[in-house]
Design an enzyme around this catalytic site. Structure first.
Site, PDB file in Angstrom:
ATOM      1  N   MET A 151      86.527  78.940 -56.223  1.00  0.00           N
ATOM      2  CA  MET A 151      86.498  79.178 -54.757  1.00  0.00           C
ATOM      3  C   MET A 151      87.445  80.140 -54.430  1.00  0.00           C
ATOM      4  O   MET A 151      87.332  80.578 -53.161  1.00  0.00           O
ATOM      5  CB  MET A 151      86.869  77.750 -54.066  1.00  0.00           C
ATOM      6  CG  MET A 151      85.659  76.588 -54.493  1.00  0.00           C
ATOM      7  SD  MET A 151      83.977  77.268 -53.791  1.00  0.00           S
ATOM      8  CE  MET A 151      84.111  77.358 -52.124  1.00  0.00           C
TER       9      MET A 151
ATOM     10  N   ASN B 174      95.938  74.120 -52.927  1.00  0.00           N
ATOM     11  CA  ASN B 174      94.713  73.796 -52.634  1.00  0.00           C
ATOM     12  C   ASN B 174      94.207  73.539 -51.327  1.00  0.00           C
ATOM     13  O   ASN B 174      93.160  73.220 -50.842  1.00  0.00           O
ATOM     14  CB  ASN B 174      94.197  72.631 -53.403  1.00  0.00           C
ATOM     15  CG  ASN B 174      94.810  72.715 -55.043  1.00  0.00           C
ATOM     16  OD1 ASN B 174      95.522  72.153 -55.446  1.00  0.00           O
ATOM     17  ND2 ASN B 174      94.013  73.644 -55.602  1.00  0.00           N
TER      18      ASN B 174
ATOM     19  N   LEU C  43      90.761  72.187 -46.771  1.00  0.00           N
ATOM     20  CA  LEU C  43      91.049  71.417 -48.089  1.00  0.00           C
ATOM     21  C   LEU C  43      89.847  71.987 -49.153  1.00  0.00           C
ATOM     22  O   LEU C  43      88.785  71.829 -48.849  1.00  0.00           O
ATOM     23  CB  LEU C  43      91.258  70.117 -48.024  1.00  0.00           C
ATOM     24  CG  LEU C  43      91.566  69.411 -49.245  1.00  0.00           C
ATOM     25  CD1 LEU C  43      92.868  69.443 -50.031  1.00  0.00           C
ATOM     26  CD2 LEU C  43      91.469  67.806 -48.959  1.00  0.00           C
ATOM     27  N   CYS C  44      90.573  72.379 -50.194  1.00  0.00           N
ATOM     28  CA  CYS C  44      89.510  72.781 -51.175  1.00  0.00           C
ATOM     29  C   CYS C  44      89.672  71.729 -52.479  1.00  0.00           C
ATOM     30  O   CYS C  44      90.756  71.799 -53.073  1.00  0.00           O
ATOM     31  CB  CYS C  44      89.705  74.001 -51.683  1.00  0.00           C
ATOM     32  SG  CYS C  44      88.482  74.447 -52.945  1.00  0.00           S
ATOM     33  N   ILE C  45      88.960  70.836 -52.828  1.00  0.00           N
ATOM     34  CA  ILE C  45      88.948  69.673 -53.831  1.00  0.00           C
ATOM     35  C   ILE C  45      87.688  69.296 -54.317  1.00  0.00           C
ATOM     36  O   ILE C  45      86.837  69.387 -53.539  1.00  0.00           O
ATOM     37  CB  ILE C  45      89.516  68.557 -53.152  1.00  0.00           C
ATOM     38  CG1 ILE C  45      90.229  67.193 -54.162  1.00  0.00           C
ATOM     39  CG2 ILE C  45      89.099  67.984 -52.135  1.00  0.00           C
ATOM     40  CD1 ILE C  45      90.953  66.338 -53.516  1.00  0.00           C
TER      41      ILE C  45
END
Lengths: 297, 289
Positions: free
Chosen positions: A1, B78, B85-87
């Protein structure tokens, strides 16, 4: 990402747009159509594919389109199963299918699923199975009338649900079929049923992991395979999924395969769980990448 | 259905709070937009902090995951600088750049807000530097932990000021942190499920791909070899039970302390926290699902 210029928010918005476009252009489950429509659809095709469709039209007079959203097998199977049991099932098949549905949650919990996370899917599934098998709708676990869910106290002394006299009257069947169709066209509830069929498929894979391990590629374990390919929506199914689901429910499934390979001009029929005892045979039409529901002449 | 699912989840969290979280609606008429207040877990650099975030649910929740955006500024590998939020748990499994993450740590319709929140707590404790959203924070976390912690402490102090203005009491000790759920546990029998869920997920973070950040990191990754080894075991052993897996995850280092002593403290605090919460011994095998 990290390297992507698109955030989660963009991606989700884009995915919603795509889903909305598909939703606007096709129904989840269509009305029945004559199979001759398929011949018109492919009238430009002069190859073996059209010959096979001709073969299909000679044996099956109508079909229903099912939306091609990656869940078409489960959706087609689910609706066709309910119709088969409602119109052609024996009393014994209907009772078996219902009792099996009621018992299925405990089996999934035994496979390691957390009960409250599968509750909603289970409720929707039992609801449609009850409709098709002549049992009353099971009591709701929660009362949503005020907008805030309140657990409903179940009466421990209540009688077990009684099946209506079987076979159901023609009027009763027509009413129940139209209710089922409405449910299958109502996306959230239909999704819950579809997802529960996925869980039943995954549960069967896991219960018979040793057997299925041999069919799974890429060095995945059965559990990993389920997490990646079965327990998520919109992941397409392969033959091994059909093997698992038809066996899990003990329902015979016939898939009529059509493609443009010219080794034969006949559509190939494959029967899964041929001796299944929980319902009459469910027939599906396969065109590459897609399943629809077929009705025999 | 999504509205029904969300309403019952919301009621559930207000009845049985998740440790370290406050959950409410931004606007009472919109079930799809939640505000969560996250209290920094004790004995981590985020301890004493109060971080607000918005959770946006899609119309087809739970078939698609929600998204989370922090409203409080938070320096973390993250979390995008915009707050998103990238999770991994917010992404369905697939062939995408977040590879290396195990499918069971991805979104599927049996996940819910509780499992997400527990993953968030894990992520605060243990950033995933193999797929950073904030590259600067990620590099700093690996190269200059002192500076990293200084920035986080400043943000914690700023968040405390906001909490004070809003009259929010921030739990500081482990006792306070787990108090609400312990009170609930004494009151209800139904908590068995929740505790099981906690046990199942608290350590079930999204960071099993430790092997990706060996460089410059060995000072902090005390048991890197061990955990890598155990991961392999877990992959191979189809039917390994949850107890073993929980131990695997507990044995993993919590990375934010730079010397051995605080590391041990942090870990024992975490174990302590876990044992306080999960008085239930039920073993759930979903971990290898």
């Amino acid at each position: 990402m990290a390297s992507s210029a698109y955030s989660d928010f963009d991606v989700i918005a884009q995915e919603e747009r795509v889903r909305d476009e598909i939703a606007a252009s096709s129904e989840l489950v269509s009305d029945p159509l004559p199979t001759s429509v398929l011949l018109d659809e492919y009238k430009e095709n002069k190859d073996a594919f059209r010959d096979k469709l001709k073969d299909v039209t000679s044996k099956y007079d109508s079909f229903r389109r099912v939306r091609g959203d990656g869940n078409c097998f489960y959706r087609a199977f689910g609706f066709a199963l309910l119709q088969q049991i409602l119109h052609r099932g024996t009393e014994e098949q209907a009772r078996k299918l219902y009792q099996q549905a009621v018992a299925s949650k405990a089996l999934l919990v035994a496979q390691g699923y957390t009960e409250y996370t599968i509750e909603d899917f289970y409720d929707s599934y039992v609801e449609v199975i009850a409709l098709a098998t002549g049992f009353p709708k099971p009591p709701a676990a929660y009362d949503y009338s005020t907008g805030i869910p309140v657990p409903v106290q179940q009466d421990a002394n209540s009688e077990p649900p009684k099946q209506l006299p079987w076979p159901l009257t023609a009027q009763e069947r027509a009413l129940r079929e139209s209710n089922l169709l409405a449910i299958f066209r109502d996306d959230p509830v239909a999704s819950a049923v579809v997802y529960y069929l996925r869980l039943l498929t995954a549960g069967h894979f896991k219960t018979n992991a040793e057997f299925f391990q041999g069919f799974i590629e890429d060095g995945l374990t059965v559990s990993e395979f389920c997490a990646r390919e079965v327990e998520v929506m919109a992941r397409e199914c392969e033959q091994v999924h059909i093997v698992a689901l038809s066996a899990a429910l003990d329902v015979p499934v016939r898939v009529v395969y059509t493609d443009s390979s010219d080794s034969t001009s006949q559509a190939t029929e494959i029967n899964f769980q041929e001796e299944g005892t929980a319902a009459p045979t469910v027939s599906l039409l396969y065109r590459p990448g897609h399943y629809d529901i077929l009705y025999a002449r | 259905m999504s509205a029904k699912a969300l309403a019952s989840e919301l009621t559930e969290y207000q009845k049985h709070p998740v440790d370290g979280f406050d959950v409410s609606l931004v606007d009472d008429s919109n079930l799809y937009d939640w505000r969560i207040g996250i209290f920094g877990p004790p004995k981590t650099p985020y301890a004493g902090g109060y971080f607000k975030a918005r959770v946006n649910f899609p119309k087809d929740y739970p078939y698609s995951p929600p998204s989370i955006r922090f409203e409080t500024e938070l320096w973390h590998p993250n979390i995008f600088k915009t707050g998103e939020l990238c999770i991994s748990i917010l992404h369905p499994p697939g062939d995408d750049p977040m590879s290396g993450e195990r499918p069971e740590e991805r979104w599927n319709p049996t996940q819910n807000v509780r499992t997400i929140l527990l993953s968030v707590i894990s992520l605060l404790n243990e950033p995933n530097t193999s797929s950073p959203a904030n590259i600067d924070a990620s590099v700093m976390f690996m190269k200059n932990l002192t500076e990293y912690r200084r920035i986080v402490s400043a943000q914690v102090r700023a968040s405390q000021e906001i909490a004070r203005q809003e009259g929010v009491a921030i739990p500081t000790s482990v006792e306070e942190y787990t108090q609400r759920s312990r009170q609930q546990m004494e009151r209800t029998k139904q908590d068995e499920e929740d505790a099981v869920d906690f046990e199942n997920n608290y350590y079930d973070d999204d960071d099993d791909d430790d092997d990706g950040f060996d460089d410059g990191f060995d000072d902090y990754v005390v048991e890197d070899d061990d955990s890598a080894l155990m991961d392999t075991d877990a992959d191979e052993e189809e039917n390994n039970n949850k107890t073993a897996q929980t131990q695997t995850q507990m044995a993993k280092p919590i990375l934010l302390d730079s010397s051995d002593a605080p590391l041990k403290q942090t870990r024992s605090a975490a174990l302590d926290l876990a044992s306080k919460l999960s008085s239930v011994t039920h073993v759930d095998s979903r971990g290898d699902a």
